[in-house]
Design an enzyme around this catalytic site. Structure first.
Site, PDB file in Angstrom:
ATOM      1  N   GLU A   1       0.851  -7.564   6.575  1.00  0.00           N
ATOM      2  CA  GLU A   1      -0.027  -6.606   7.254  1.00  0.00           C
ATOM      3  C   GLU A   1      -0.089  -6.786   8.763  1.00  0.00           C
ATOM      4  OE1 GLU A   1      -1.678  -6.802   3.022  1.00  0.00           O
ATOM      5  OE2 GLU A   1      -0.732  -8.166   4.458  1.00  0.00           O
TER       6      GLU A   1
ATOM      7  N   ALA B   1       0.829  -1.200   0.000  1.00  0.00           N
ATOM      8  CA  ALA B   1       0.000   0.000   0.000  1.00  0.00           C
ATOM      9  C   ALA B   1       0.868   1.256   0.000  1.00  0.00           C
ATOM     10  CB  ALA B   1      -0.910  -0.008   1.218  1.00  0.00           C
TER      11      ALA B   1
ATOM     12  N   GLY C   1      -0.903  -5.599  -0.402  1.00  0.00           N
ATOM     13  CA  GLY C   1      -1.818  -5.379  -1.510  1.00  0.00           C
ATOM     14  C   GLY C   1      -1.242  -5.789  -2.841  1.00  0.00           C
TER      15      GLY C   1
ATOM     16  N   GLU D   1      -1.987  -9.402  -3.018  1.00  0.00           N
ATOM     17  CA  GLU D   1      -3.436  -9.550  -3.175  1.00  0.00           C
ATOM     18  C   GLU D   1      -3.870  -9.238  -4.608  1.00  0.00           C
ATOM     19  OE1 GLU D   1      -5.777  -8.791   0.811  1.00  0.00           O
ATOM     20  OE2 GLU D   1      -4.399  -7.129   0.450  1.00  0.00           O
TER      21      GLU D   1
END
Length: 541
Positions: free
Chosen positions: A128, A66, A105, A108
């Protein structure tokens, strides 16, 4: 080649659309990057001449996570969950081409693609949990469907990445590039587009398999390590859901738990530590970009633990003609290349340095680089002859002696502190098992432990020994005195309120003398009702 936005380019090569994101330094998934991905996919999906899409990044890495500038803020559309839906609803396959790191992310996003190809040196993970949250864009639901629940537990709860070769063996990566990643990804995309089942959606895969006792056994095996942390347990619950629920229900559970964590005090503390660790390496007065001795040869005087650590890293140990002379312990060495170092007791992850007046900028820069090479956090004490972390540990020990002297059983004190997240070493011998205090009694003990630590930190800021409050917190967290979810003693000052800390210190002053009273800095900040921003600045660095 055409530009989609400032960070995104789009090119078609013989029916394969290549969407390239290039947003230095690490292709963080900020709003412009997300817009570029979504727009590139839209263009490719709408073009009947396109057979498949390759999603790749320029620069040194795939999406490394992120955008830290968006932490704690509402995200503008499209968010990653929306991009995942866009990819999984596609009429043609999307291939993620991975180099560098695919973290958080970034992984992901790759998981939502139909296929993944990576260079062998790439690393993939969901870190995370280290920020007090969990993978909130489907990571906890897609990963176990590919690698199994047991491996997903290891990866998600530890937050540690794996290399691409292991990822390939597990099925997380479908192919390893053996040459140019871009060229190999195009060839791979062309091949999968022609096969049956080209639109392989991870969400449509069966629920992850798990043994009947997997989650019970995992919790038991990791109980001590994870004690007090909220994010690991939430992550375990999400992966558990991936084994028994359908995908949509698993996503609902993941989202609910993510939203509970992202606004929590633990998340705020762990985000603070994340930034504080990076700030700690920025030493006031040290010229940016200064270079000194290479650090490939290190002179050594001191305990075997540091010597073993340096030796294990492949750094040559010589005296006397060394790049850096390492002195283990406190003191003010004479040589401009002699750096006094304190290695916090194992398994801590901290190396502290004393910046004595004669120390050259080059030697200090090299010492900081040495800590980074050893994968240790670093904190620099700017004045005096005692390390920040050692001063805080000594202050905690003094406060513990005072509490025990007042009749509080040491075992109960240690158990109460441990339940809160402060580590108190037993005085000697086998530690007696105590029982944590509860309610107001426990709160009173915790404040009594915290107040002198906060005061000692304020003294170091007054003296100029510490550059910023967050350096003191890093020293406490990375040395193992405080759990990361507390953020450190000065972070806790902001949670408790300085007026309560001042009141506790005044009580100490009345009982034991002026040396126990509040520092001038605490009094000045707490006593000025209009200086709330100053208070925040002291507390958060």
């Amino acid at each position: 080649m055409t530009g989609i936005n400032s960070v995104t380019s789009y090119v078609v090569e013989d029916g394969i659309a290549v969407v390239t994101l290039d947003s230095p330094p690490v292709n963080a998934l900020g709003h412009q990057v997300r817009l570029g991905i979504a727009a590139g996919l839209d263009r490719a999906f709408a073009d009947t001449g396109i057979d498949a899409v390759v999603l790749i990044c320029g620069g040194r890495t795939f999406f490394a996570g992120a955008d830290i500038n968006e932490f704690g803020k509402p995200l503008a559309s499209p968010v990653l969950r929306e991009i995942a839906v866009q990819m999984e609803g596609a009429n043609k396959p999307v291939v993620a081409a991975i180099h560098g790191t695919a973290l958080g992310g970034g992984l992901e996003t790759a998981l939502a693609c139909h296929w993944r190809i990576a260079v062998p040196t790439a690393r993939l993970g969901l870190p995370e949990v280290k920020l007090g949250i969990l993978a909130g864009a489907g990571g906890t639901q897609r990963l176990p469907r590919l690698v199994g629940a047991a491996k997903a537990l290891d990866m998600v709860v530890s937050g540690e990445p794996i290399d691409a070769k292991e990822a390939f063996e597990l099925g997380l990566v479908d192919a390893l590039a053996d040459g140019d990643l871009r060229a190999d990804a195009i060839l791979f995309a062309r091949a999968v587009a022609q096969q049956e089942g080209a639109l392989r959606r991870v969400r449509a895969m069966p629920a992850a398999q798990a043994s009947a006792t997997l989650f019970t056994d995992f919790r038991a095996a990791n109980a001590e390590r994870l004690k007090g942390f909220e994010a690991p347990e939430a992550s375990i619950r999400c992966i558990e859901a991936a084994t028994v629920e359908d995908f949509d229900e698993g996503m609902r559970i993941e989202r609910s738990l993510f939203e509970g964590l992202v606004t929590s005090a633990q998340c705020a503390a762990q985000r603070y530590i994340f930034f504080a660790e990076r700030e700690a390496a920025k030493v006031p007065g040290l010229v940016k970009g200064v270079t000194g001795p290479s650090g490939d040869m290190v002179g050594f005087i001191g305990a075997d633990e540091i010597k073993a650590l340096i030796d294990a890293a492949g750094i040559e140990i010589v005296p006397p003609r060394a790049d850096i002379l390492v002195l283990d312990g406190e003191g003010t060495p004479d040589s401009e290349n002699a750096v006094a170092i304190r290695l916090a007791p194992s398994p801590a992850k901290l190396m502290e340095f004393l910046k004595h007046p004669g120390l050259s900028d080059g030697a200090l820069a090299s010492a900081l680089a040495l800590a980074k090479r050893l994968e240790l956090a670093s904190v620099v004490t700017l004045s005096g002859d005692r390390f920040i972390g050692q001063r805080m540990a000594d202050q905690l020990a003094r406060t513990v002696r005072d509490c025990v002297g007042d009749g509080l059983p040491e075992a109960d004190l240690r158990a109460t502190a441990d339940a809160f997240g402060i580590a108190i070493a037993p005085a000697g011998g086998a530690p007696e098992i105590g029982r944590p205090l509860e309610g107001d009694a426990a709160q009173g003990v915790i404040e009594r432990l915290l107040a002198p630590l906060i005061n000692e930190g304020a003294h170091m800021l007054e003296e100029g020994a510490a550059a910023r409050a967050s350096d003191i917190d890093i020293a406490c967290v990375k040395s193992g005195l405080f759990k990361a979810y507390l953020g450190g003693p000065l972070f806790q000052a902001g949670q408790l309120g300085l007026f309560r800390i001042i009141d506790t210190l005044i009580e100490h002053q009345q009982r034991w003398g002026d040396a126990h009273g509040p520092s001038r800095l605490l009094e000045r900040v707490a006593g000025n009702e209009t200086a709330r921003h100053e208070c925040k600045g002291m507390t958060y660095g």
